[in-house]
Design a protein around this motif. Structure first.
Motif, short mmCIF file in Angstrom:
data_model
loop_
_atom_site.label_atom_id
_atom_site.label_comp_id
_atom_site.label_asym_id
_atom_site.label_seq_id
_atom_site.Cartn_x
_atom_site.Cartn_y
_atom_site.Cartn_z
N GLN A 342 -0.59 4.29 -4.20
CA GLN A 342 -0.29 3.29 -3.24
C GLN A 342 0.25 1.88 -3.72
O GLN A 342 1.19 1.36 -3.21
CB GLN A 342 -1.35 3.08 -2.11
N GLU A 343 -0.43 1.49 -5.20
CA GLU A 343 0.27 0.45 -5.50
C GLU A 343 1.60 0.48 -6.05
O GLU A 343 2.45 -0.43 -6.22
CB GLU A 343 -1.04 0.03 -6.47
N TYR A 346 4.05 0.44 -3.31
CA TYR A 346 4.17 -1.32 -2.70
C TYR A 346 5.06 -1.89 -3.82
O TYR A 346 5.97 -2.70 -3.15
CB TYR A 346 2.64 -1.84 -2.67
N GLN A 347 4.77 -1.72 -5.05
CA GLN A 347 5.52 -2.48 -6.03
C GLN A 347 7.08 -2.14 -5.89
O GLN A 347 8.17 -3.00 -5.90
CB GLN A 347 5.05 -2.33 -7.59
N ILE A 350 8.31 -4.14 -2.60
CA ILE A 350 8.48 -5.34 -2.45
C ILE A 350 9.70 -5.67 -3.57
O ILE A 350 10.25 -6.92 -3.61
CB ILE A 350 7.26 -6.16 -2.82
N THR A 355 10.50 -10.07 1.63
CA THR A 355 9.61 -10.24 2.40
C THR A 355 9.79 -10.69 3.80
O THR A 355 9.10 -10.48 4.88
CB THR A 355 8.32 -11.04 2.05
N THR A 476 7.68 2.40 4.73
CA THR A 476 8.21 1.00 3.82
C THR A 476 7.44 -0.15 4.80
O THR A 476 6.94 -1.08 3.80
CB THR A 476 9.57 1.16 3.66
N VAL A 479 3.29 -0.09 4.20
CA VAL A 479 2.86 -0.52 2.97
C VAL A 479 3.01 -1.72 2.59
O VAL A 479 2.40 -2.50 1.89
CB VAL A 479 3.26 0.61 2.01
N ARG A 480 4.12 -2.43 3.09
CA ARG A 480 4.60 -3.73 2.61
C ARG A 480 3.45 -4.81 3.22
O ARG A 480 3.34 -5.83 2.56
CB ARG A 480 6.18 -3.98 2.98
N ARG A 483 -2.55 -3.15 3.10
CA ARG A 483 -3.08 -1.88 2.40
C ARG A 483 -3.98 -0.92 3.01
O ARG A 483 -4.80 -1.57 3.92
CB ARG A 483 -4.06 -2.81 1.34
N ARG A 525 -2.21 -7.82 3.70
CA ARG A 525 -2.16 -7.95 2.25
C ARG A 525 -1.98 -9.73 1.99
O ARG A 525 -1.57 -10.36 2.84
CB ARG A 525 -0.53 -7.45 1.43
#
Length: 534
Positions: A342-343, A346-347, A350, A355, A476, A479-480, A483, A525
């Motif tokens: 998941q990380e 996420y990376q 972003i 954002t 997208t 997850v942006r 979490r 987040r």
């Protein structure tokens, strides 16, 4: 004159019945042996119950009787590994039938590419024609007529509409959660994914924009809203399949379902009339309008009837609602278990999507990891775990031996061929470490012939791109901003990721593979994301 003295005795009747049963048994045994000889005694199963019947989909595994309901998703590649082959046989007795269970990429490709030799057994799908004949329940020339009209409906303009409506629906969900909540607890992930998919298919499929909140006003001449009818029919389609019509009289739930079917039918008939009346006036890109436009351009001989148009749009509904929603629910559950994956997701998100902006359709090609997450989810949980075909001629199929060399198997005319996506997707020779959730396997070259969530060949799912676009946009955005974590994490302490998956993502086969209960927590987040819902 009727004479009692010429009636056979009880002993004679017993001998007669016994002789007939013996003849039947000998005849069945002879057919059974010939069937085994015809397939060169291919390793597999010798059982009483056919896979296509009610009992085959209801009984648990009973050696010599049934291999059990949901056998494909439960056993995956294990039976093939145990037998040392990628194609297993399945021969029934005393009613003798022959079936092959295919988990071989070479054999599967041969079957899907040669539709004329290996057609679909459409009689097994007739229940899906209750709104009208459609591309799923037809074959041969009739199927070509349906495909000629339905395929052009999936245009690039519709693709963009799908993306925009998926963004709108997801932002609407965020708005309903409120801006002041640091976390949102969802008792079952499917409750939100079904709602999201419903809003997307409503707008991009039917041209009916629905809001996240409940619709209050029922239009004149109707007993329920379009949204309510659409949701009930798509979520309870199993009623149509397994419950006889006479049973509706005894159940309020079944009668409500039939009312929903009637209402949805009425709404779709009204939409057909409305689109025809506004032809050339409005520029619409939803599937319903595009299908009607394509149909109007065809010659009268090949044109679909209004009922056939409705039948096809209903199939789009089932595929675009339940299938997409269940896959998204599985994906959210997998990401909750696999925090490192998941990380990584996420990376990438972003790094590509500022954002303060909504992601755009033009960015989708760069969002490779959300698509990889979708594909890996479909590899682990294919929506349709069995795909039936049959052979119209005596032929052979190429297949791979365990050592990678080529072989062939004999396929007698009439043999049923079951394409087995889980068996294919969990083959360790094709997919290294197949039990592991590893989206990165889809970032480089990967074995496309061994990936079957959308079927393959000419009969591959027309809505594949629709599903991919919708899922990438929703993943997208979620997850942006959030979490995804497991609800009640203490229940999963000490478990491996695979054990957590088995506990969280239990499922059953209805029309498609359906998660039973996926409790999740969405934690906002630390870096707030401002998304414009306009």
């Amino acid at each position: 004159m009727f004479r009692l003295d010429v009636l056979p005795s009880t002993g004679a009747l017993q001998l007669l019945v016994g002789g007939l049963l013996l003849l039947f048994g000998l005849n069945s045994y002879s057919k059974y042996r010939r069937a085994l000889e015809a397939i060169n005694y291919r390793p597999g199963f010798r059982v009483v119950v056919s896979l296509s019947g009610f009992l085959g989909n209801a009984l648990p595994r009973i050696p010599g009787v049934s291999i059990g309901a949901n056998w494909s998703s439960i056993t995956k590649h294990k039976w093939y590994a145990d037998a040392g082959v990628n194609v297993l046989s399945y021969v029934t007795y005393p009613s003798v039938t022959t079936t092959y269970l295919l988990a071989d990429p070479v054999a599967v490709k041969e079957v899907t590419l040669h539709r004329a030799r290996f057609p679909k057994p459409v009689q097994q799908y007739t229940v899906l024609a209750f709104f009208g004949k459609n591309i799923v329940v037809t074959e041969n020339e009739e199927w070509k007529r349906h495909r000629k009209v339905t395929a052009p409906a999936f245009t690039e303009r519709n693709n963009k509409l799908v993306w925009d409506e998926a963004v709108r629906a997801t932002v609407g969900m965020f708005d309903s959660w409120g801006t002041d909540k640091s976390e949102v607890v969802i008792d079952h992930g499917a409750t939100i994914t079904l709602q999201l998919a419903l809003l997307v298919i409503g707008a991009a499929g039917f041209g009916q924009r629905l809001s996240w909140g409940e619709d209050k006003e029922i239009p004149p001449g109707h007993r329920m809203t379009f949204r309510a009818a659409l949701h009930t029919v798509s979520s309870h389609i199993l009623v149509q399949i397994v419950v006889p019509k006479w049973a509706y009289y005894f159940s309020k739930t079944f009668r409500h379902y039939q009312d929903s079917v009637d209402e949805l039918q009425a709404y779709m008939q009204e939409m057909v009339a409305e689109r025809k009346a506004s032809e050339g006036i409005e520029d619409r890109h939803d599937l319903f309008s595009a299908l009607l436009d394509a149909n109007a351009k065809d010659d009268m001989k090949n044109r679909l009837s209004d009922q056939e148009v409705i039948g096809n749009i209903f199939i789009f509904l089932i595929a675009g609602h339940e299938t997409s929603a269940n896959t998204l629910c599985f994906a959210l559950g997998l990401l909750a278990i696999e925090q490192e994956e998941q990380e990584i997701l996420y990376q990438q998100i972003i790094s590509l999507v500022p954002t303060n902006d909504n992601p755009t359709y033009e960015q989708m090609s760069a969002l490779t990891y959300p698509l990889a997450v979708l594909y890996e989810t479909l590899r682990l949980f294919p929506s349709v775990p069995v795909i039936p075909k049959y052979s119209v001629e005596d032929t052979t199929l190429p297949t791979l031996r365990p050592d990678g060399s080529m072989d062939s198997i004999v396929v007698p005319k009439g043999t049923v061929l079951i394409l087995n996506p889980p068996g294919l997707h969990y083959n360790p020779r094709i997919w290294p470490d197949p039990m592991t959730f590893k989206p990165s396997r889809f970032l480089g070259d990967w074995p496309k012939d061994a990936f079957l969530p959308f079927s393959g060949g000419a009969r591959a799912c027309l809505g594949r791109r629709f599903s991919e676009i919708e899922s990438v946009a929703i993943l997208t955005l979620i997850v942006r901003r959030y979490r995804i974590e497991l609800k009640n994490p203490e229940q999963y302490e000490g478990l491996t990721p695979l054990q957590k998956r088995d506990k969280l993502l239990r499922c059953r086969q209805v029309i498609t593979m359906t998660p039973l209960n996926v409790p999740l927590v969405f934690k906002k987040r630390s870096c707030p994301v401002k998304i414009d819902s306009g």
